[in-house]
Design a protein around this motif. Structure first.
Motif, PDB file in Angstrom:
ATOM      1  N   GLY A 173      13.074  22.275  25.076  1.00 47.82           N
ATOM      2  CA  GLY A 173      13.559  23.627  25.312  1.00 47.82           C
ATOM      3  C   GLY A 173      12.511  24.643  25.692  1.00 47.82           C
ATOM      4  O   GLY A 173      12.843  25.818  25.918  1.00 47.82           O
ATOM      5  N   LEU A 174      11.258  24.249  25.769  1.00 51.47           N
ATOM      6  CA  LEU A 174      10.197  25.179  26.167  1.00 51.47           C
ATOM      7  C   LEU A 174      10.160  25.282  27.689  1.00 51.47           C
ATOM      8  O   LEU A 174      10.203  24.265  28.388  1.00 51.47           O
ATOM      9  CB  LEU A 174       8.847  24.705  25.640  1.00 51.47           C
ATOM     10  N   VAL A 175      10.067  26.518  28.200  1.00 53.23           N
ATOM     11  CA  VAL A 175      10.130  26.760  29.634  1.00 53.23           C
ATOM     12  C   VAL A 175       8.995  27.677  30.044  1.00 53.23           C
ATOM     13  O   VAL A 175       8.758  28.723  29.414  1.00 53.23           O
ATOM     14  CB  VAL A 175      11.485  27.398  30.022  1.00 53.23           C
ATOM     15  N   LEU A 176       8.290  27.302  31.104  1.00 56.76           N
ATOM     16  CA  LEU A 176       7.225  28.132  31.671  1.00 56.76           C
ATOM     17  C   LEU A 176       7.836  29.115  32.665  1.00 56.76           C
ATOM     18  O   LEU A 176       8.603  28.728  33.551  1.00 56.76           O
ATOM     19  CB  LEU A 176       6.194  27.254  32.373  1.00 56.76           C
ATOM     20  N   GLU A 177       7.474  30.411  32.535  1.00 57.55           N
ATOM     21  CA  GLU A 177       7.961  31.433  33.461  1.00 57.55           C
ATOM     22  C   GLU A 177       6.828  32.383  33.816  1.00 57.55           C
ATOM     23  O   GLU A 177       5.842  32.520  33.072  1.00 57.55           O
ATOM     24  CB  GLU A 177       9.118  32.221  32.842  1.00 57.55           C
ATOM     25  N   GLY A 178       6.959  33.034  34.951  1.00 49.91           N
ATOM     26  CA  GLY A 178       5.983  34.038  35.343  1.00 49.91           C
ATOM     27  C   GLY A 178       6.109  35.290  34.489  1.00 49.91           C
ATOM     28  O   GLY A 178       7.204  35.625  34.015  1.00 49.91           O
ATOM     29  N   TRP A 179       4.986  35.966  34.302  1.00 50.74           N
ATOM     30  CA  TRP A 179       4.999  37.226  33.548  1.00 50.74           C
ATOM     31  C   TRP A 179       5.798  38.275  34.314  1.00 50.74           C
ATOM     32  O   TRP A 179       5.755  38.345  35.546  1.00 50.74           O
ATOM     33  CB  TRP A 179       3.569  37.715  33.347  1.00 50.74           C
ATOM     34  N   THR A 180       6.557  39.097  33.575  1.00 51.27           N
ATOM     35  CA  THR A 180       7.271  40.240  34.151  1.00 51.27           C
ATOM     36  C   THR A 180       7.102  41.435  33.223  1.00 51.27           C
ATOM     37  O   THR A 180       6.848  41.272  32.018  1.00 51.27           O
ATOM     38  CB  THR A 180       8.774  39.953  34.310  1.00 51.27           C
ATOM     39  N   PRO A 181       7.237  42.649  33.743  1.00 54.57           N
ATOM     40  CA  PRO A 181       7.158  43.833  32.871  1.00 54.57           C
ATOM     41  C   PRO A 181       8.186  43.791  31.743  1.00 54.57           C
ATOM     42  O   PRO A 181       7.927  44.304  30.646  1.00 54.57           O
ATOM     43  CB  PRO A 181       7.418  44.994  33.834  1.00 54.57           C
ATOM     44  N   GLU A 182       9.351  43.184  32.014  1.00 57.72           N
ATOM     45  CA  GLU A 182      10.407  43.151  31.008  1.00 57.72           C
ATOM     46  C   GLU A 182      10.027  42.325  29.782  1.00 57.72           C
ATOM     47  O   GLU A 182      10.518  42.585  28.674  1.00 57.72           O
ATOM     48  CB  GLU A 182      11.699  42.591  31.627  1.00 57.72           C
ATOM     49  N   VAL A 183       9.172  41.304  29.964  1.00 57.21           N
ATOM     50  CA  VAL A 183       8.809  40.441  28.838  1.00 57.21           C
ATOM     51  C   VAL A 183       7.546  40.931  28.121  1.00 57.21           C
ATOM     52  O   VAL A 183       7.196  40.417  27.058  1.00 57.21           O
ATOM     53  CB  VAL A 183       8.627  38.982  29.324  1.00 57.21           C
ATOM     54  N   ASP A 184       6.873  41.921  28.689  1.00 59.51           N
ATOM     55  CA  ASP A 184       5.552  42.306  28.190  1.00 59.51           C
ATOM     56  C   ASP A 184       5.568  42.814  26.755  1.00 59.51           C
ATOM     57  O   ASP A 184       4.655  42.518  25.978  1.00 59.51           O
ATOM     58  CB  ASP A 184       4.932  43.365  29.101  1.00 59.51           C
ATOM     59  N   GLU A 185       6.586  43.579  26.372  1.00 57.68           N
ATOM     60  CA  GLU A 185       6.625  44.079  25.000  1.00 57.68           C
ATOM     61  C   GLU A 185       6.796  42.932  24.009  1.00 57.68           C
ATOM     62  O   GLU A 185       6.199  42.932  22.920  1.00 57.68           O
ATOM     63  CB  GLU A 185       7.758  45.098  24.848  1.00 57.68           C
ATOM     64  N   ARG A 186       7.540  41.924  24.373  1.00 52.67           N
ATOM     65  CA  ARG A 186       7.686  40.743  23.517  1.00 52.67           C
ATOM     66  C   ARG A 186       6.365  39.976  23.445  1.00 52.67           C
ATOM     67  O   ARG A 186       6.018  39.412  22.408  1.00 52.67           O
ATOM     68  CB  ARG A 186       8.808  39.859  24.032  1.00 52.67           C
TER      69      ARG A 186
END
Length: 325
Positions: A173-186
């Motif tokens: 279930g682990l998935v690699l994704e590109g960084w986005t501003p929306e995920v930055d706070e997490r």
């Protein structure tokens, strides 16, 4: 203030001094043969910032011709609070060394740092730190004479990107994704958890997390999310920087891994390795010659072994000197 008789006129530094600050850093860094190069934008970050007070926390020494020959910066690190960390930066023009200028300036910085700890919102105690590159022997002598001790040692490592990057996969279930501003706070919250037990670590506020990102490269940065649950928590993250001002000194282009972290619950599942290979592949796709990073010699997670297994080799090092107050 530093005593008279040193041949310099002292005053706080401001935005009008950015060119002079950057030029002095360049002269000192070239003389000390260090790999990094401080830019004008870096100088701006030293003068301004949410927790910096230039009128009281910066000091420059100017010669009779108005040239900046020495400068010092004092600021509270991220996560100000009990046990705060005060960071000292600056330097002396090579032509003005061995005259007592560096020692006097560093004494002022230490005294100002003690004031911040004593009066700053109940800090009371904490750690005053400064970074010293291995080749910066003049600075090492000054800070040691002032009672500071080398507490932590760091090794710079690089990886030749002409060598093929391995193709690694994540599972469960682990998935690699590109960084986005929306995920930055997490990512910020994940970082605070991942490094909460590291020496010198401090809690990042929202403001401190966003500071000093002038060289940040979003397309070279990645996150690993755990999609096995509805919340899809951040398991790991890697943020990259592009320090082009350092490339002529290094002799090659470099993608720099600035921050890499894996939360404790997801360690041992190749998260760091997958993040590293993703970043290296992105660098190589953009024609970059090497991947670079710095590692704490006493890192408790065994990061150095992960880097070595992926082909990273040591180049040079630095140390953190500190005074416990």
């Amino acid at each position: 203030m530093p005593p008279g008789g040193l041949g310099l006129a002292w005053r706080p530094l401001g935005m009008g001094d950015l060119d002079s600050i950057a030029e002095l850093f360049y002269r000192a860094e070239r003389f000390d043969n260090v790999a990094i190069r401080t830019t004008r934008e870096d100088a701006r970050g030293l003068v301004e910032g949410a927790r910096r007070d230039p009128a009281r926390n910066t000091l420059g020494g100017f010669d009779s011709g108005g040239t900046l020959r020495a400068h010092g910066f004092v600021h509270v690190s991220m996560g100000a609070g009990p046990g705060a960390r005060i960071l000292l930066d600056g330097g002396v023009d090579p032509q003005w060394r061995r005259r007592g200028v560096g020692s006097a300036l560093f004494a002022w910085q230490t005294a100002r740092a003690r004031q911040l700890l004593a009066a700053g919102e109940g800090f009371g105690s904490g750690r005053i730190t400064t970074y010293v590159e291995d080749d910066a022997r003049d600075k090492a002598a000054i800070v040691t004479a002032a009672g500071y001790e080398a507490r932590r040692f760091y090794t710079d490592m690089r990886r030749d990107l002409s060598v093929p990057v391995p193709d690694l996969e994540l599972r469960d279930g682990l998935v690699l994704e590109g960084w986005t501003p929306e995920v930055d706070e997490r990512v910020r919250h994940a970082h605070n958890e991942a490094f909460c037990e590291d020496w010198g670590a401090a809690h990042h506020s929202y403001e401190s997390w966003l500071e000093e990102r002038s060289s940040f490269v979003p397309e070279w940065s990645f996150v690993v999310l755990d999609r096995s649950s509805d919340r899809s928590p951040v398991a790991g993250y890697l943020l990259s920087e592009r320090y082009e001002q350092d490339w002529p000194t290094l002799g090659y282009s470099e993608g720099y891994i600035d921050i890499l972290g894996v939360r404790p619950a997801w360690r041992g599942r190749r998260v760091a390795s997958v993040l590293l290979t993703a970043a290296m592949s992105a660098y190589a796709a953009d024609g970059i010659e090497y991947a670079g990073l710095g590692v704490d010699a006493d890192n408790p997670t065994g990061a150095a072994g992960v880097f070595a297994a992926l082909g990273f080799e040591p180049t040079r090092g630095s140390a953190v000197y500190s005074l416990e107050v």
